[in-house]
Enzyme design. Structure first.
Site, short mmCIF file in Angstrom:
data_model
loop_
_atom_site.label_atom_id
_atom_site.label_comp_id
_atom_site.label_asym_id
_atom_site.label_seq_id
_atom_site.Cartn_x
_atom_site.Cartn_y
_atom_site.Cartn_z
N GLY A 176 -6.54 1.13 31.42
CA GLY A 176 -7.67 1.95 31.83
C GLY A 176 -8.86 1.56 30.97
O GLY A 176 -8.70 1.08 29.84
N GLY A 191 -2.77 1.26 31.59
CA GLY A 191 -3.06 1.65 32.97
C GLY A 191 -2.67 0.60 34.00
O GLY A 191 -2.41 0.93 35.16
N GLU A 225 -0.47 2.20 23.47
CA GLU A 225 -1.29 3.39 23.24
C GLU A 225 -1.18 4.00 21.85
O GLU A 225 -2.14 4.59 21.35
CB GLU A 225 -0.96 4.48 24.28
CG GLU A 225 -1.47 4.20 25.67
CD GLU A 225 -0.60 3.24 26.46
OE1 GLU A 225 0.44 2.79 25.93
OE2 GLU A 225 -0.96 2.91 27.60
N ASP A 238 0.95 6.85 28.74
CA ASP A 238 0.69 7.80 29.84
C ASP A 238 0.91 7.09 31.18
O ASP A 238 1.83 6.29 31.29
CB ASP A 238 -0.73 8.38 29.69
CG ASP A 238 -1.81 7.31 29.71
OD1 ASP A 238 -1.48 6.12 29.52
OD2 ASP A 238 -2.99 7.63 29.91
#
Lengths: 669, 380
Positions: B68, B117, B140, B148
């Site tokens: 992301g 992501g 992360e 996530d």
């Protein structure tokens, strides 16, 4: 991988290609519609799970994960999902070896760390959580661990003294020593004081000599004895200089480190059982076995090197009671694990009822979902309410146990006896109902529900036969009554304080509002308990006035005793429900629990005793039943969320709880 | 109908197939809000379109998708408050759920970097094709975030405790390792990708068996490098199955004494450099996720990410972005700075609802009740 694709191919093709716009018009073939997509959670299922699991939720998830990720726990893919469950098609010998390998694996991962070497509330609650989780995987795993940790370990902890603790507990925690617990004999089970194993003291050598004097004295059902255990705690009569000092507990080595049976010990298998075949239950005979003097677990009584009997407790009755301490904690574990089996069965049966259809109301209409039948709701939803009630009661019982004091021992004994009997009976009833609610699919071992009946049946008789435990509850209530009366004092303890208040009155017409009022519900449960206790005392007194002994009088009044025991349990369980509900802030969680609480109360009040003794008029009895059906339909939309909150992870349920069509497809054969 | 070369997601229509190409090469195809919105729009439209039977996802340049666009998220939060960040993740996780429960097969060609992501946009789909250029990571915890985009679902389902290892350390895998552990369903040498693509574009079926056999025709079964960590799964299982991060670290230290293998000390160093708060919430998230369906996993991760964006319990995410993405000094100052200073109650807080009046849990988009394929139903 290709195999998996093959499996999905037929149904996928079917579903993707043949579905017309309206799913209901396609009756050509049933399709599985996941309940997750049609049912909504009106409350937070995680919060609910935290509330009913009550403690160590993270620990539980860790243990579930340890089992799910290991090949030893026999993972199998059905309908695209992984399920873990022992292979019950293996021979008993293979199952025992697997149970042992699973224990070794869990040991290696630190699952039992500090279980025996640390004391206190924190570790005891952790241990409870662990046992509950293991019981969800397999009763053999639970029982084999239980025999080692809470029976063998508990005996050393409670009956031994410092040098026993130092010598045995750490090695037991690490399984350098594998313990078992030899109390029951062929001829004596619940009546432990009657065991026939005899131990004498030989002051010339300074050790004990243990014997099995006759066949009925052989130790029986000793979990761990047939294959694995190296040591056992033996309950035996102790004869000193010709005087029988009663039952005492001794540590006896039965195998060497290589697993060879020790001299003068004979061990045989108990054979195949209706369940628990992963536990090596054995029988033991002792032939002049020499036991070192320091192996007498001497917290209650000791024998000096020159053979004198020394005890701090003069009264043999009290001395014996002290020896029974490890069994109390066993009852707590058993009661709590029973609740989790009900959760497994209800989660499977209710999830199935949310996906299985049967019969159309009109021709060409889609068939009706099982759980949309009022009768099916009536069968399962009250059992879910009962299971919620038992969860709160189990949490109460655990807290009562870990916060024990010498003063609370009596209460723990009564409550644990009552809850152990009630929960395990309830569990068997729930398992049977759920099995039937799953129809033929309930018979498949892999679907768990039916199989659990064989596995958990034993709970109604081990660690105290349920009927005998309930008789003890009634006797304890009788004792509390007599004590209050004799000293002309108020009732205190066992939740009997309501006896000090005026007798509650049940309104002549029970409206829906009244029936759902917790005050009314409590009054109705107290009224029954109070009246039955009064009747029981009166009948026992009458028998005694006719010249019978107290013991004989109790035996004569067994019907009232049974009803009273049940009344006590129902009321005590209900009280814990009310207390749990009171801790919650207003909101959706409290609302649904309030409804469940009413349902639990009403199924207690629906009991035949309310009509038998005239607490309810026939009309009011009908009102109660009508209200139950209303509540069942109100709870129907919450059914999925209620069983999801049980917190049993999918892999520990069964294929029937999920895509049972795919799990049974030709491509999966 | 070819789309403009300036668009961040290129769309090609080939018979019953749709090829979606990430086109943001400068940023290694990092997912912008715009890209996520566009993907969501396309996926929703294709689901009801009987002329679409298969979706192919790939990236332009040397990256499939590097994650992301976290730098943009941090920028938005500085400008517009934590809600701006929450909106980004809400959209992204909704897309992840849609992909995980999609009624038509998605084939992701992972011919390059696939991180964070990027994994969210591929791992939930039915087919993931790795190549010799693939480079996987969920990094992360080095950024003060946690794995996530549904990683608590897909990492936790890897063999043994490999998921914990990948999620906590951010360790990188090559394409062969991705295939070996199951993150990739196939391994196809990049030279064969044009042929594979052409073959897939000729398909007129959504049948996963048919698509699998087509990909299979171009696939190889390469063997792992000898020093691959995947060959050390026994050690990884012993260490990463431990109950707490602290215990995982001490288990690794014990192994390091016994074995003196380089990867063990690298692993220890990596864990010691990561955000302590991130490590603890990541471990818990993977452990809980192992027992949940993909929907509940994303709902929980959304709660967690909102707490991270709010910075109420820790501001490590902003510090991590500063040190790694903005100032690039690679020297984040975590707060709390040590594992033992992160209280269990703080970890618990990340899993609770956000106490903010108009905050709501992630609302999963409605899915068809009757014609989802079994491999989707099994994930719910």
């Amino acid at each position: 991988m290709d195999r998996a694709f093959q499996r999905t191919q037929i149904l996928t093709n079917h579903l993707l290609r043949s579905s017309p716009p309206s799913p209901l018009s396609s009756n050509a073939c049933l399709s599985y519609s996941p309940p997750e997509l049609s049912e909504n959670n009106a409350f937070d299922v995680e919060e609910m799970r935290n509330l009913i699991d009550g403690h160590n939720v993270e620990e539980r998830d860790w243990l579930f994960g340890l089992m799910k990720q290991s090949r030893l726990f026999n993972p199998r893919v059905r309908g695209g999902k992984v399920f873990v469950s022992p292979d019950y098609n293996q021979s008993a010998e293979q199952q025992r070896e697997m149970t042992w390998k699973r224990i070794e694996y869990l040991l290696g991962r630190g699952a039992f760390e500090r279980w025996l070497t640390e004391k206190g509330e924190e570790i005891e609650m952790r241990r409870f959580a662990g046992f509950e989780v293991f019981s969800i995987y397999d009763h053999s795993l639970f029982t084999k661990l239980g025999a080692h940790f809470f029976l063998w370990g508990g005996a050393i902890e409670f009956l031994g003294t410092k040098h026993h603790h130092e010598k045995w507990l750490r090695d037991s925690e690490n399984y350098l020593i594998k313990g078992c617990f030899a109390m029951t004999e062929l001829g004596h089970g619940s009546n432990v004081r009657g065991v026939e194993t005899v131990t004498t003291y030989d002051s010339s050598t300074g050790d004990f000599v243990m014997n099995t004097p006759c066949e009925s004295a052989q130790k029986y059902w000793i979990g761990g004895a047939a294959n694995h255990a190296t040591h056992t705690v033996v309950f035996s009569q102790l004869h000193i200089n010709g005087t029988n000092q009663g039952v005492h507990a001794f540590i006896v080595q039965i195998r060497d480190a290589d697993g060879n049976i020790c001299p003068n010990i004979r061990i045989a298998d108990c054979g195949h059982k209706i369940g628990l075949n992963g536990v090596d239950n054995g029988r033991i005979w002792f032939d002049n076995v020499r036991v070192p003097r320091e192996n007498l677990l001497n917290s209650v009584a000791d024998v000096s090197p020159d053979g004198r009997y020394l005890s701090s407790i003069e009264n043999p009755d009290q001395r014996f009671a002290a020896f029974m301490a490890p069994l109390t904690v066993g009852r707590v574990y058993i009661a709590c694990s029973a609740v989790y089996q009900s959760k497994v069965a209800l989660a499977v049966a209710i999830r199935y009822a949310l996906t299985r259809r049967a019969f159309s109301l009109k021709p060409k209409e889609p068939e009706v979902l099982l759980l949309d039948y009022p009768s099916h709701q009536r069968r399962l939803i009250p059992l879910a309410a009962r299971t919620y009630a038992m969860s709160f009661a189990a949490n109460y019982l655990k807290m009562l146990y870990v916060k024990r004091t010498p003063r609370s021992n009596k209460t723990i004994h009564v409550v644990s006896s009552s809850f152990k009997a009630t929960f395990t009976w309830n569990n068997m009833h729930i398992l049977q109902e759920c099995r039937e609610a799953c129809g033929g699919q309930g018979l498949k071992t892999e679907n768990r529900v039916g199989h659990l009946k064989g596995e958990y049946d034993v709970q109604s008789t081990f660690e105290g036969d349920n009927n005998i435990l309930m008789q003890r509850v009634s006797k304890a209530l009788f004792g509390a009554y007599m004590a209050a009366q004799k000293r002309n004092k108020a009732f205190k303890g066992l939740g009997l304080e309501h006896m000090n208040k005026p007798c509650p009155v049940i309104p002549s017409l029970l409206t829906s509002t009244t029936l759902r009022c917790s005050r009314f519900q409590m009054d109705a449960l107290c009224l029954r308990e109070r009246d039955l206790l009064n009747r029981f005392v009166a009948d026992v007194s009458k028998c005694k006035a006719e010249g019978k002994s107290t013991q004989q009088a109790f035996l004569m009044c067994y019907q009232l005793a049974e009803d009273l025991g049940r009344a006590f349990s129902d009321r005590a369980i209900f009280q814990t429900f009310i207390e749990a509900e009171a801790t919650l802030p207003a909101g959706s969680l409290k609302d649904v629990l309030g409804t469940l609480r009413s349902l639990y109360a009403l199924i207690c009040i629906e009991d035949v005793s309310y009509l038998r003794y005239g607490y309810l008029s026939v009309d009011n009895g009908a009102n109660v039943r009508r209200e139950i059906t209303k509540i069942c339909s109100e709870l129907r939309p919450h059914a999925l969320a209620l069983v999801t909150s049980f917190g049993i992870p999918d892999p520990f349920l069964s294929p029937l709880a999920f895509n049972w069509i795919e799990a049974n497809s030709w491509s999966s054969v | 109908m070819a789309s403009s070369q300036h668009e961040q997601v290129l769309v090609e229509e080939k018979s019953f197939a749709r090829i979606l190409t990430f086109n943001r090469t400068k940023q290694l195809n990092a997912l912008s809000f715009q890209m996520i919105s566009r993907l969501l729009e396309l996926f929703l439209a294709y689901e009801d379109d009987p002329n679409v039977k298969l979706i192919i996802l790939k990236g332009k340049g040397r990256s499939f998708c590097a994650g992301g666009d976290v730098a943009a998220v941090v920028h938005d939060i500085r400008a517009g408050g934590w809600r701006a960040g929450a909106n980004f993740f809400m959209k992204e996780f909704t897309l992840n759920y849609l992909m995980a429960t999609y009624s038509k097969p998605q084939v992701s060609i992972l011919n390059g970097i696939v991180m964070g992501g990027g994994n969210g946009a591929s791992m939930h789909g039915r087919f993931r094709v790795a190549t010799e250029n693939s480079l996987f990571a969920m990094p992360e915890t080095a950024l003060g975030l946690f794995p996530d985009v549904g990683a608590s679902y897909f990492l936790s389902r890897l063999p043994g405790f490999f998921g914990e290892y990948l999620g906590l350390t951010g360790a990188r895998l090559d394409g062969v390792e991705m295939f070996a552990c199951g993150l990739a369903t196939h391994f196809v040498p990049s030279a064969k990708l044009p042929m594979l693509e052409a073959a897939l574009c000729a398909v007129d079926s959504s049948d996963p068996a048919i698509i699998s056999s087509i990909i299979g025709q171009y696939s190889e079964r390469p063997s792992l490098k000898e020093q691959s960590v995947y060959n050390r799964l026994d050690v990884i299982d012993r260490c990463f199955s431990q109950k707490t991060v602290e215990e995982i670290l001490s288990a690794l230290e014990r192994e390091a004494v016994d074995r003196r293998e380089g990867w063990i000390s690298t692993t220890i160093q990596t864990l010691k450099k990561a955000s302590p708060t991130s490590l603890k919430i990541s471990l818990r998230s993977i452990r809980v996720g192992r027992l949940q369906g993909v929907g509940p996993c994303l709902v929980r991760e959304y709660r967690m990410v909102c707490h991270v964006m709010r910075g109420e319990f820790s501001k490590d995410f902003f510090e991590g972005c500063r040190a790694i993405l903005l100032d690039k000094d690679k020297n984040p100052k975590w707060e709390p700075s040590k594992l033992e200073l992160v209280a269990d109650s703080t970890v618990d807080s990340y899993f609770s609802k956000v106490k903010n009046e108009d905050w709501e849990d992630l609302k999963l988009p409605a899915r068809p009740k009757f014609n989802l394929p079994p491999y989707v139903i099994a994930k719910l």
